[in-house]
Motif scaffolding. Structure first.
Motif, short mmCIF file in Angstrom:
data_model
loop_
_atom_site.label_atom_id
_atom_site.label_comp_id
_atom_site.label_asym_id
_atom_site.label_seq_id
_atom_site.Cartn_x
_atom_site.Cartn_y
_atom_site.Cartn_z
N GLU A 1 0.80 -1.04 0.13
CA GLU A 1 -0.23 0.04 -0.07
C GLU A 1 0.85 1.27 -0.08
OE1 GLU A 1 -2.88 0.05 3.18
OE2 GLU A 1 -3.71 -2.01 2.49
N ALA A 2 2.15 1.16 0.61
CA ALA A 2 2.96 2.23 0.79
C ALA A 2 3.41 2.74 -0.85
CB ALA A 2 4.03 2.04 1.81
N VAL A 3 3.92 1.52 -1.39
CA VAL A 3 4.42 1.64 -2.70
C VAL A 3 3.09 2.24 -3.62
CG1 VAL A 3 5.38 0.46 -4.76
CG2 VAL A 3 5.97 -0.10 -2.42
N LYS A 4 2.00 1.64 -3.66
CA LYS A 4 0.98 2.09 -4.28
C LYS A 4 0.60 3.58 -4.04
CE LYS A 4 -0.99 -2.55 -4.64
NZ LYS A 4 -2.05 -3.45 -4.41
N SER A 5 0.70 4.08 -2.77
CA SER A 5 0.17 5.71 -2.65
C SER A 5 1.18 6.32 -3.27
CB SER A 5 0.33 5.67 -1.14
OG SER A 5 1.36 5.65 -0.83
N VAL A 6 2.70 6.15 -3.24
CA VAL A 6 3.43 6.91 -4.12
C VAL A 6 3.46 6.74 -5.57
CG1 VAL A 6 5.90 7.17 -4.41
CG2 VAL A 6 5.43 6.54 -2.05
N LEU A 7 2.95 5.66 -5.95
CA LEU A 7 2.56 5.66 -7.43
C LEU A 7 1.60 6.45 -7.85
CD1 LEU A 7 3.20 1.92 -8.01
CD2 LEU A 7 4.69 3.59 -9.04
N THR A 8 0.72 6.21 -6.96
CA THR A 8 -0.76 7.29 -7.29
C THR A 8 -0.53 8.58 -7.21
OG1 THR A 8 -2.10 5.29 -6.23
CG2 THR A 8 -3.21 7.56 -6.59
N ARG A 9 0.33 9.04 -6.04
CA ARG A 9 0.53 10.52 -6.02
C ARG A 9 1.56 11.03 -7.50
NH1 ARG A 9 3.21 10.95 -0.39
NH2 ARG A 9 1.83 8.96 0.30
N TYR A 10 2.43 10.10 -7.70
CA TYR A 10 3.24 10.25 -8.88
C TYR A 10 2.42 10.42 -10.26
CZ TYR A 10 7.00 9.35 -12.32
OH TYR A 10 7.94 9.81 -13.41
N ARG A 11 1.37 9.65 -10.29
CA ARG A 11 0.77 9.44 -11.69
C ARG A 11 -0.18 10.75 -11.52
NH1 ARG A 11 -0.42 3.17 -10.82
NH2 ARG A 11 1.59 2.34 -11.67
N SER A 12 -0.73 11.00 -10.46
CA SER A 12 -1.71 12.19 -10.55
C SER A 12 -0.82 13.44 -10.79
CB SER A 12 -2.59 12.17 -9.30
OG SER A 12 -1.74 12.51 -8.22
#
Length: 162
Positions: free
Chosen positions: A147-158
């Motif tokens: 979840e930590a990795v996915k949250s950074v990916l989500t922020r990066y993508r947005s």
């Protein structure tokens, strides 16, 4: 009789953006030299045979288990240890998502995840799962780490797709 403790190499290592001089035996692992010669104790000794990932650092932006690499092999490469990742998004995400318990494996996981994010900013859930398999945690169920990795990916993508 040949005593291999007498034979030492002095070399410059590029760690966390600094050139650091170290003296070590040809047989010394990078993990040993980082901890004993350079005082960088964030990479942890765990299994010492490449299974657990507690000693993971980034070498030329790729995760590397420093217990499996000789210090001499690191000469000329750019290394980052957990000490060199001050305030990165993945560190903050580990805190926000409670992605650690005892914390012993955490530096290795953060280094691995940091490399994953740099190498694959479009990582799929399957790729995240695969990358996390190179490190062992005895306390968590890995869910919070993913979840930590996915949250950074989500922020990066947005940020990159307004």
């Amino acid at each position: 009789m040949h005593n291999d403790h007498m034979f030492q190499i002095s070399a410059t290592l590029d760690v966390n953006g600094e050139k650091r001089m170290a003296t070590f035996r040809p047989a010394d692992t990078l993990l040993y030299v980082l901890r004993s010669q350079l005082g960088l104790t964030g990479a942890k000794p765990g299994c010492l045979n490449g299974d657990c990932g507690a000693c993971t650092i980034n070498v030329d932006d790729m995760p590397m288990k420093s217990c499996l690499m000789l210090a001499i092999e690191a000469v000329g490469k750019k290394m980052t240890t957990i000490e060199g990742l001050d305030g990165t998004p993945i560190q903050k995400a580990f805190v926000e998502k409670f992605a650690f318990q005892c914390g012993y494996c955490t530096p290795g996981f953060i280094m691995n995840c940091h490399a994953l994010l740099k190498q694959h900013p479009d990582a799929s859930d399957e790729m995240i799962k695969e990358w996390l398999e190179s490190n062992i945690c005895r306390c968590t169920g890995y869910q919070e780490i993913a979840e930590a990795v996915k949250s950074v990916l989500t922020r990066y993508r947005s940020k990159n797709n307004p």
